[in-house]
Design an enzyme around this catalytic site. Structure first.
Site, PDB file in Angstrom:
ATOM      1  N   SER A 150       0.861  -1.196   0.000  1.00 22.90           N
ATOM      2  CA  SER A 150       0.000   0.000   0.000  1.00 22.90           C
ATOM      3  C   SER A 150       0.889   1.234   0.000  1.00 22.90           C
ATOM      4  O   SER A 150       2.031   1.183   0.489  1.00 22.90           O
ATOM      5  CB  SER A 150      -0.872   0.005   1.256  1.00 22.90           C
ATOM      6  N   TYR A 165      -1.050  -0.967  10.174  1.00 25.60           N
ATOM      7  CA  TYR A 165      -1.222  -1.257   8.736  1.00 25.60           C
ATOM      8  C   TYR A 165       0.031  -0.825   7.976  1.00 25.60           C
ATOM      9  O   TYR A 165       0.526  -1.561   7.115  1.00 25.60           O
ATOM     10  CB  TYR A 165      -2.461  -0.509   8.238  1.00 25.60           C
TER      11      TYR A 165
HETATM   12  N1  LIG Z   1      -9.000  -0.176  -1.153  1.00 27.68           N
HETATM   13  C1  LIG Z   1      -7.890   0.539  -0.963  1.00 27.68           C
HETATM   14  O1  LIG Z   1      -7.918   1.797  -0.928  1.00 27.68           O
HETATM   15  C2  LIG Z   1      -6.558  -0.155  -0.816  1.00 27.68           C
HETATM   16  C3  LIG Z   1      -5.384   0.584  -0.968  1.00 27.68           C
HETATM   17  C4  LIG Z   1      -4.152  -0.051  -0.820  1.00 27.68           C
HETATM   18  C5  LIG Z   1      -4.084  -1.404  -0.539  1.00 27.68           C
HETATM   19  N2  LIG Z   1      -5.260  -2.095  -0.394  1.00 27.68           N
HETATM   20  C6  LIG Z   1      -5.166  -3.531  -0.094  1.00 27.68           C
HETATM   21  O2  LIG Z   1      -5.816  -4.243  -1.120  1.00 27.68           O
HETATM   22  C7  LIG Z   1      -6.267  -5.498  -0.612  1.00 27.68           C
HETATM   23  C8  LIG Z   1      -7.713  -5.718  -1.042  1.00 27.68           C
HETATM   24  O3  LIG Z   1      -8.524  -4.744  -0.450  1.00 27.68           O
HETATM   25  P1  LIG Z   1      -9.921  -4.251  -1.054  1.00 27.68           P
HETATM   26  O4  LIG Z   1      -9.894  -2.789  -1.003  1.00 27.68           O
HETATM   27  O5  LIG Z   1     -10.213  -4.951  -2.319  1.00 27.68           O
HETATM   28  O6  LIG Z   1     -10.940  -4.675   0.113  1.00 27.68           O
HETATM   29  P2  LIG Z   1     -11.795  -5.995   0.356  1.00 27.68           P
HETATM   30  O7  LIG Z   1     -12.278  -5.865   1.767  1.00 27.68           O
HETATM   31  O8  LIG Z   1     -12.793  -6.177  -0.718  1.00 27.68           O
HETATM   32  O9  LIG Z   1     -10.750  -7.175   0.237  1.00 27.68           O
HETATM   33  C9  LIG Z   1     -10.121  -7.799   1.318  1.00 27.68           C
HETATM   34  C10 LIG Z   1     -10.525  -9.261   1.311  1.00 27.68           C
HETATM   35  O10 LIG Z   1      -9.654  -9.974   2.175  1.00 27.68           O
HETATM   36  C11 LIG Z   1     -10.443 -10.978   2.806  1.00 27.68           C
HETATM   37  N3  LIG Z   1      -9.785 -11.427   4.025  1.00 27.68           N
HETATM   38  C12 LIG Z   1      -9.609 -10.724   5.183  1.00 27.68           C
HETATM   39  N4  LIG Z   1      -8.986 -11.494   6.083  1.00 27.68           N
HETATM   40  C13 LIG Z   1      -8.759 -12.698   5.491  1.00 27.68           C
HETATM   41  C14 LIG Z   1      -8.130 -13.900   5.911  1.00 27.68           C
HETATM   42  N5  LIG Z   1      -7.634 -14.027   7.155  1.00 27.68           N
HETATM   43  N6  LIG Z   1      -8.061 -14.930   5.042  1.00 27.68           N
HETATM   44  C15 LIG Z   1      -8.583 -14.819   3.797  1.00 27.68           C
HETATM   45  N7  LIG Z   1      -9.183 -13.712   3.339  1.00 27.68           N
HETATM   46  C16 LIG Z   1      -9.265 -12.656   4.178  1.00 27.68           C
HETATM   47  C17 LIG Z   1     -11.785 -10.301   3.090  1.00 27.68           C
HETATM   48  O11 LIG Z   1     -12.817 -11.244   3.317  1.00 27.68           O
HETATM   49  C18 LIG Z   1     -11.968  -9.493   1.818  1.00 27.68           C
HETATM   50  O12 LIG Z   1     -12.688 -10.222   0.850  1.00 27.68           O
HETATM   51  C19 LIG Z   1      -6.025  -5.449   0.891  1.00 27.68           C
HETATM   52  O13 LIG Z   1      -4.822  -6.133   1.189  1.00 27.68           O
HETATM   53  C20 LIG Z   1      -5.848  -3.975   1.176  1.00 27.68           C
HETATM   54  O14 LIG Z   1      -5.077  -3.732   2.320  1.00 27.68           O
HETATM   55  C21 LIG Z   1      -6.494  -1.526  -0.527  1.00 27.68           C
END
Ligand SMILES: NC(=O)c1ccc[n+]([C@@H]2O[C@H](COP(=O)([O-])OP(=O)(O)OC[C@H]3O[C@@H](n4cnc5c(N)ncnc54)[C@H](O)[C@@H]3O)[C@@H](O)[C@H]2O)c1
Length: 258
Positions: A150, A165
């Site tokens: 991130s 985080y």
């Molecule tokens: N959305 C943003 O702004 C952003 C920015 C930078 C990084 N990210 C990263 O991108 C990734 C995806 O995030 P997103 O925004 O698509 O949100 P999201 O909540 O849709 O995706 C996260 C997924 O991880 C799953 N998850 C959580 N704990 C778990 C576990 N122990 N085992 C298996 N699955 C698990 C959740 O059920 C969820 O489906 C994350 O790692 C997040 O930190 C997101």
């Protein structure tokens, strides 16, 4: 533009794939659209089946598998690796470690339990998944690991993503660099993707005003679409990216430049 592996059909393993608005789902979809078989994994079993059905609807001939997995649980991860190996899917060629959780707790209020949880899901998860699936890549003669970091790892944090985080996602960069160096002898590349703010539902409790403010703070004046992050994951998994390893690919609309 099509991202062929150039080496016959392979399976991409994608974690965090259950939310139809999430980066994991869009990455699974993009892999399927590019001709990969996909093993979709997530903690959320119900959402996962819905997500698999949605990919299948858009790519009817895609070979797909949905496996409920807790990426923090070594037994669950090991069982998933065994199930993929025993399945009818082609050999695993790519692993997209996307599952993650945010941490809005401020440093002075952060509990040790929350610290452990955030590190476990965001950093230990990619470690366990990679250790379980890389041997299959070595056996299959092709391998790409792409880890989710991130922009928070680079600039230190924001409203929904504070110290634990930032530490976990910065740890992902170290994990990526170490794995890249160690796995290079097997021809396996390992890279990290560091998005800025992406238009998904991860910011639980956020409202429209906050979301608009997050977009306004980005030099490109918008949040990233999950499809844009997905495209980078898939490109880093293709044959064309063979000489890129150990890197952090920033995709943040200018939020952090270096
Ligand atoms: N959305 C943003 O702004 C952003 C920015 C930078 C990084 N990210 C990263 O991108 C990734 C995806 O995030 P997103 O925004 O698509 O949100 P999201 O909540 O849709 O995706 C996260 C997924 O991880 C799953 N998850 C959580 N704990 C778990 C576990 N122990 N085992 C298996 N699955 C698990 C959740 O059920 C969820 O489906 C994350 O790692 C997040 O930190 C997101």
């Amino acid at each position: 533009m099509s991202y062929q592996t150039g080496i016959g059909q392979r399976t991409a393993v994608v974690t965090g794939a259950s939310s139809l608005k999430g980066i994991g789902f869009h990455t699974a979809l993009r892999f399927a659209q590019e001709g990969w078989a996909v093993a979709m994994m997530d903690l959320n079993q119900e959402g996962l089946q819905r997500a698999l059905d949605a990919v299948q609807e858009q790519v009817p001939d895609a070979k797909l598998l949905a496996l409920p997995v807790n990426v923090t649980d070594p037994d669950s991860v090991k069982a998933a690796a065994e199930q993929v190996a025993a399945s009818e899917l082609p050999p695993v060629g790519a692993l997209a470690n996307i599952a993650g959780i945010p941490s809005p707790a401020s440093f002075l209020e952060l509990t040790l339990d929350e610290w452990h949880k955030v590190i476990e899901v965001n950093l230990t998860g990619p470690f366990l998944m990679s250790q379980a699936f890389v041997p299959q890549m070595i056996d299959g003669g092709y391998g790409r690991v792409v880890n989710m970091s991130s922009v928070t790892a680079q600039h230190g944090g924001g409203v929904f993503s504070k110290t634990s985080y930032a530490a976990a996602k910065a740890g992902v960069l170290g994990l990526t660099r170490g794995m890249a160096r160690e796995l290079a002898e097997h021809g396996i590349t390992v890279n990290a993707v560091a998005p800025g703010v992406v238009d998904t539902e991860i910011r639980v409790g956020s409202d429209e005003e906050t979301e608009k403010a997050l977009a306004a703070a980005v030099p490109l004046k918008r949040q990233a679409k999950p499809e844009e992050i997905a495209a980078l994951f898939v490109w880093l998994s293709c044959e064309d990216s063979a000489y890129i390893t150990g890197t952090t690919q920033s995709i943040n609309g200018g939020t952090y430049v270096m």
